[in-house]
Design a protein around this motif. Structure first.
Motif, PDB file in Angstrom:
ATOM      1  N   ARG B 351      91.942  32.384 129.989  1.00 18.72           N
ATOM      2  CA  ARG B 351      92.331  33.188 128.920  1.00 18.72           C
ATOM      3  C   ARG B 351      92.607  32.829 127.214  1.00 18.72           C
ATOM      4  N   ALA B 352      93.046  31.519 127.646  1.00 14.51           N
ATOM      5  CA  ALA B 352      93.664  31.194 126.643  1.00 14.51           C
ATOM      6  C   ALA B 352      92.363  30.520 125.609  1.00 14.51           C
ATOM      7  N   ILE B 353      91.139  29.876 125.734  1.00 16.92           N
ATOM      8  CA  ILE B 353      90.278  29.673 125.733  1.00 16.92           C
ATOM      9  C   ILE B 353      89.224  31.044 124.983  1.00 16.92           C
ATOM     10  N   GLY B 354      89.532  31.667 125.873  1.00 17.10           N
ATOM     11  CA  GLY B 354      88.667  32.895 125.734  1.00 17.10           C
ATOM     12  C   GLY B 354      89.312  33.869 124.271  1.00 17.10           C
ATOM     13  N   ASP B 355      90.813  33.875 124.637  1.00 23.97           N
ATOM     14  CA  ASP B 355      91.684  34.458 123.389  1.00 23.97           C
ATOM     15  C   ASP B 355      91.295  34.342 121.734  1.00 23.97           C
ATOM     16  N   ARG B 356      90.779  32.866 122.207  1.00 30.89           N
ATOM     17  CA  ARG B 356      90.326  31.567 120.821  1.00 30.89           C
ATOM     18  C   ARG B 356      88.744  32.159 120.089  1.00 30.89           C
ATOM     19  N   ILE B 357      88.121  32.347 121.397  1.00 30.20           N
ATOM     20  CA  ILE B 357      86.833  32.494 121.082  1.00 30.20           C
ATOM     21  C   ILE B 357      86.920  33.833 119.850  1.00 30.20           C
ATOM     22  N   GLU B 358      87.463  35.126 120.908  1.00 30.79           N
ATOM     23  CA  GLU B 358      87.605  36.295 120.234  1.00 30.79           C
ATOM     24  C   GLU B 358      88.032  36.203 118.704  1.00 30.79           C
ATOM     25  N   LYS B 359      89.458  35.252 118.438  1.00 32.15           N
ATOM     26  CA  LYS B 359      89.719  34.957 117.452  1.00 32.15           C
ATOM     27  C   LYS B 359      89.027  34.183 116.583  1.00 32.15           C
ATOM     28  N   ASN B 514      85.215  20.226 131.169  1.00 29.95           N
ATOM     29  CA  ASN B 514      84.227  20.035 130.568  1.00 29.95           C
ATOM     30  C   ASN B 514      83.971  21.420 129.407  1.00 29.95           C
ATOM     31  N   LEU B 515      84.212  22.583 130.044  1.00 37.93           N
ATOM     32  CA  LEU B 515      84.915  23.970 129.233  1.00 37.93           C
ATOM     33  C   LEU B 515      85.112  23.493 127.810  1.00 37.93           C
ATOM     34  N   VAL B 516      86.378  22.660 128.306  1.00 42.33           N
ATOM     35  CA  VAL B 516      86.718  23.040 126.667  1.00 42.33           C
ATOM     36  C   VAL B 516      86.630  21.540 125.767  1.00 42.33           C
ATOM     37  N   ASP B 517      85.818  20.967 126.096  1.00 48.98           N
ATOM     38  CA  ASP B 517      85.014  20.304 125.625  1.00 48.98           C
ATOM     39  C   ASP B 517      83.938  20.501 124.704  1.00 48.98           C
ATOM     40  N   CYS B 518      82.845  21.193 125.588  1.00 47.20           N
ATOM     41  CA  CYS B 518      81.854  22.482 125.116  1.00 47.20           C
ATOM     42  C   CYS B 518      83.039  23.202 124.042  1.00 47.20           C
ATOM     43  N   PHE B 519      83.787  24.253 124.240  1.00 47.40           N
ATOM     44  CA  PHE B 519      84.948  24.834 123.379  1.00 47.40           C
ATOM     45  C   PHE B 519      85.073  24.027 121.889  1.00 47.40           C
ATOM     46  N   GLU B 520      85.082  23.022 122.037  1.00 44.87           N
ATOM     47  CA  GLU B 520      85.747  22.207 121.099  1.00 44.87           C
ATOM     48  C   GLU B 520      84.577  21.595 119.835  1.00 44.87           C
ATOM     49  N   GLU B 521      83.590  21.269 120.901  1.00 45.88           N
ATOM     50  CA  GLU B 521      81.821  21.646 120.315  1.00 45.88           C
ATOM     51  C   GLU B 521      81.796  22.789 119.394  1.00 45.88           C
ATOM     52  N   LEU B 522      81.959  23.871 120.091  1.00 46.31           N
ATOM     53  CA  LEU B 522      81.135  25.493 119.210  1.00 46.31           C
ATOM     54  C   LEU B 522      82.101  25.035 117.831  1.00 46.31           C
ATOM     55  N   CYS B 523      83.980  24.661 117.745  1.00 44.33           N
ATOM     56  CA  CYS B 523      85.060  25.187 117.089  1.00 44.33           C
ATOM     57  C   CYS B 523      84.220  24.106 116.069  1.00 44.33           C
ATOM     58  N   LYS B 524      84.426  22.897 115.979  1.00 45.23           N
ATOM     59  CA  LYS B 524      83.413  22.410 115.153  1.00 45.23           C
ATOM     60  C   LYS B 524      82.504  22.325 114.316  1.00 45.23           C
ATOM     61  N   ILE B 525      81.534  23.261 115.099  1.00 48.80           N
ATOM     62  CA  ILE B 525      79.782  23.631 115.060  1.00 48.80           C
ATOM     63  C   ILE B 525      79.839  24.753 114.296  1.00 48.80           C
ATOM     64  N   ALA B 526      80.961  25.719 114.508  1.00 49.32           N
ATOM     65  CA  ALA B 526      81.174  27.371 113.955  1.00 49.32           C
ATOM     66  C   ALA B 526      82.200  27.107 112.928  1.00 49.32           C
ATOM     67  N   GLN B 527      82.828  25.947 112.586  1.00 45.32           N
ATOM     68  CA  GLN B 527      83.801  25.995 111.810  1.00 45.32           C
ATOM     69  C   GLN B 527      84.755  26.972 112.181  1.00 45.32           C
ATOM     70  N   PHE B 528      85.359  26.731 113.428  1.00 46.94           N
ATOM     71  CA  PHE B 528      86.856  28.248 113.164  1.00 46.94           C
ATOM     72  C   PHE B 528      87.548  27.562 112.423  1.00 46.94           C
ATOM     73  N   GLN B 529      88.371  28.842 112.727  1.00 43.01           N
ATOM     74  CA  GLN B 529      89.462  27.954 111.723  1.00 43.01           C
ATOM     75  C   GLN B 529      90.947  27.208 112.481  1.00 43.01           C
ATOM     76  N   GLU B 530      91.714  26.604 111.277  1.00 43.08           N
ATOM     77  CA  GLU B 530      92.824  25.676 111.661  1.00 43.08           C
ATOM     78  C   GLU B 530      93.780  27.112 112.755  1.00 43.08           C
ATOM     79  N   PRO B 531      93.981  26.339 113.888  1.00 47.27           N
ATOM     80  CA  PRO B 531      94.747  27.238 114.617  1.00 47.27           C
ATOM     81  C   PRO B 531      96.661  27.655 113.379  1.00 47.27           C
TER      82      PRO B 531
END
Lengths: 531, 531
Positions: B351-359, B514-531
């Motif tokens: 849920r945390a990762i889903g929420d971060r992806i959403e936001k 592995n999911l968290v790794d993929c998410f972190e890669e996404l954060c970098k590529i899609a330039q997600f905001q710092e928390p």
């Protein structure tokens, strides 16, 4: 025929399309000869790839003769382009999809023509407000058509709604321009009918391609794929094959080169294609080997669904191979013959059912599952007799607290040592861990495998933790370093992972019986031949 | 917006279409008022369902004003129907799909017009052979177009090829009839451009619907679904929920009402839809929160693929609940808090990762996996300490042969009885089997569950087999009846099935990393905001 040929089979990742087209075009310009050879090879690998375009070309050619018609068919001739357009739009590879599209087009056109004529009559009667009525009608029809096609049960008719809207607009607009609403509607309908009839005749009478046959072949193929996959999984497990690095495609469930993975994945992934082919196949009349009116294609899909349920069990087995936690090779050897037997017998059952489906024959007398069930029972029986392999009693609370560690240890050792057949399979199994990256982030310690107790060459970390746990148990457990604790945990996990593999294999066998039930139901409904 | 609205999302089983349409039409005729209310409810549940058709109606209305144009635009006006038809054909719900279709249509039309004009010139120059040239050209172009579109990398352009063929035939045929090839081609192109521009303008500037947003929402939704499913699976397992009869939909992987099943199934099944939306989203320009040119939608898909890999682990866990072989409720209770902890912590992570992806935010400092890893270690540690629960040493070869059964039995009993905390968890666990039909066809014996040794109320079959195995061991094993042998086998299988569930749960936790790794890669590529 290869079912993957269908233009709509959707196997291609749309996201690559821009890049692909670019590279294809640049490749084409760069070396046309290579591209032509490649295209020729692509076509000649399956003659359908030449036959289908030739059929379409033929239908178009037949209809283009219309444009040369002289009086008294001048009127038809001047609208002949509609017949040609109908062929382009309706002509699909399989007969079922052509029929479905043709039906959609026919219904859409007829209803739209009726409505357009009614609107035209009203607009003419109102006189001054003609333009307002026409514009209002176009908006209303456009709105309603697009609203209704969103309704879930209407989705398969999306094409019909589109045709309806096109025809309606066309008749209303051209009718307004020429003042000949009725003539436009009649002409268009006749030419669309002619186009549809020619398309259908060419499609049915010249080298027909049936969606039902594709569906049949697809399902049979999946049986072979899953059979190869289960056999391969068991063999790979016994051969202790480890993934040095798990392909990231597998970790994100993308297509990969791994043959084990592709076997079950194809069965799982074919669902969309099966549904699509089913949607076409139910439109096809009885033909060839499929002599029943309303052929029970749905029962084929149900068997395929039961196979998919088995494929998911194979996927779980493959998960054991991918897992970081791996059972020691020595323990696997103990169950070698039983595991292999199940693998071989399961694959036999799957191939036998696949073969019967292909030949449309019932199963012979006798229980097809008897061998595989027997193999599963033998495995379970052996597990029952040797389950001490799975557990490490060093840390048992019931042992450690009540009697001292030495006593517990020696009694086990005494028992193990006394049994000659198992002299090298006492409880001291050592964890072997893959180098995979899909792991809990634990800094584990690697151990060597060895068989005799005399030649124990363990890593210091392991010796330490073993000694400690023999001397004292739980009270000092938490004093170990985190690394040691974790290595201990994963050591015992590795011992249980063999039992997980075995349980999942037995679960796979259990699922086979559901598959056989579905197949037998299919035999009855589709009237398969007696063996 | 609900991504399921897309007309092409293919969630509807085409095979039901004929029946559905029939029942819908008959329902419509039967009680129009009910149907209208149902349609209204359908529309008002998501306003997009009213907005999209209204947008399309608006675009059509705007273009229908063309037909009322007077001189000097008479020529355009008389072909105005082409602009309207372009809107009907090109106007799709999302901007990405409209752009993709518009591009296909544009390219197909321009290339076809060029080729048609060339053919027309040649046919006029040859004079007497005009008809032959036209017919030959139609066949050749029809053949090549349909051949090329079968080529795998060309599949996404299927629509473009169709438009190409339609335009080519239309220009050649109408040009022949009117003798005005060039005029036909120019007029048609201008009107198609006008139609495409209007469609695009309405689609982009009035309540835009972006495929990328749908894709985003779909992926976030899957995280919630899998989280609910893993939590539900663990809870159901601990509550010893059994399927009296497994829904045949689950056994054939069809949609079912089961919430556990739907949770992971939706994540597995959304793959087709994601691929489709991805194919549209990459055509969309930067907008709203998606400010990067060439937005990395592929990385979203990769995260979703990693989630799917986790969903398959949940599927395997659900398989344990569906299985015939069930662990005794009492044993499950021993691991209750550890199992539940993993369930809760895993769901939290998802849920945390889903929420971060959403936001579109990065994860905070600290390891998001630390709690769930700790929970997994606790479970593994407890398994390590209590693995005697999983095994039944009655039939151990290493015990039975060397020393008499009494001795082995009593020593175990002594150990178990001495430990107060576990007094009711000795090795005498009894198999509980579900009534499911997806079973090996074994006539098993049912046992009652009980805790104290004093109140043993077993079935005669069980008592017999237990006594026999205590008195003599392997040599007499084969003298037991088949039923007893099998019930014994399944009894011990039931003891190991808990360990299977636990291993699979640990495997699920491993896949989270592995999911968290993929998410972190996404954060970098899609330039997600710092928390």
């Amino acid at each position: 025929m290869n079912a993957n040929l269908l233009p709509n089979s959707g196997n291609v990742d749309g996201s690559d399309s821009r890049r692909n087209m670019g590279s294809w075009i640049s490749g084409c310009c760069g070396n046309p000869k290579t591209q032509l050879i490649r295209l020729w090879e692509f076509g000649s690998s399956d003659r359908i790839r030449f036959i289908f375009p030739a059929k379409m070309g033929l239908a178009l050619t037949l209809l283009s003769f219309f444009i040369f018609l002289k009086e008294p068919f001048q009127d038809l001739s001047s609208h002949s382009v509609w017949a040609i357009l109908t062929v382009v739009v309706v002509f699909e590879m399989t007969i079922g999809s052509t029929l479905r599209k043709g039906f959609n087009r026919f219904l859409g056109t007829v209803l739209a023509a009726g409505l357009a004529l009614a609107v035209a009559q009203i607009s003419i009667l109102t006189g001054d407000y003609e333009e307002v009525i026409i514009i209002g009608a176009i908006f209303t029809v456009g709105f309603l058509t697009n609203f209704l096609k969103l309704y879930p049960t209407m989705r398969p008719y999306e094409y019909g709604f589109r045709v309806f809207l096109i025809t309606f607009c066309f008749i209303v607009v051209s009718g307004y321009k020429t003042g000949r609403f009725f003539q436009t509607a009649i002409n268009r309908s006749i030419l669309i009918c002619i186009g549809a009839i020619v398309a259908l005749a060419v499609n049915v009478f010249i080298y027909p391609i049936w969606a039902g046959e594709d569906l049949h072949a697809l399902i049979v193929n999946n049986f072979d794929n899953v059979a190869a996959s289960i056999e391969g999984c068991v063999d790979a497990y016994l051969a202790c094959i480890e993934y040095k690095r798990i392909p990231s495609d597998i970790l994100t469930y993308e297509p990969s080169d791994d043959p084990l993975y592709n076997g079950y994945r194809s069965a799982v992934e074919s669902m969309t294609q099966e549904k699509e082919l089913l949607g076409f196949a139910i439109w096809e009349p009885p033909h060839g080997r499929y002599k029943i009116v309303k052929y029970p294609w749905k029962s084929f899909i149900k068997v395929s669904g039961a196979l998919r349920h088995c494929a998911f069990a194979v996927m779980a087995l493959h998960g054991c191979i991918l897992s970081e936690i791996q059972a020691p090779p020595k323990s696997r050897l103990i169950f070698r013959s039983e595991l292999q037997n199940i693998g071989i017998e399961s694959a036999k059952v799957l191939r036998a059912i696949g073969d019967r489906i292909e030949k449309m024959k019932q199963l012979g007398v006798g229980d097809i599952l008897s061998s595989v069930n027997k193999a599963a029972e033998e495995l379970q029986d052996k597990i029952d007799r040797r389950s001490y392999i799975f557990v490490n009693s060093d840390k048992w609370e019931i042992g450690g607290r009540q009697q001292d560690g030495e006593d517990g240890g020696s009694s086990r050792r005494g028992r193990g040592g006394g049994n000659e057949g198992d002299s090298d399979f006492n409880n001291n199994h050592f964890a072997i861990k893959s180098q995979s990256e899909a792991v809990l982030d634990l800094r584990y310690v690697e151990f060597e495998i060895h068989s005799g107790e005399s030649s124990e060459s363990m890593s210091p970390g392991f010796v330490e933790s073993k000694e400690t746990s023999n001397e004292t148990t739980k009270p000092t457990y938490h004093m170990h370093t985190a690394i040691n604790a974790q290595s201990r945990i994963y050591e015992s996990a590795s011992e249980l992972s063999l039992s997980t593999f075995a349980s999942l294999l037995i679960e796979f066998v259990a699922r086979l019986s559901n598959l056989v039930d579905c197949f037998e139901e299919l035999c009855k409904i589709a009237q398969f031949q007696e063996p």
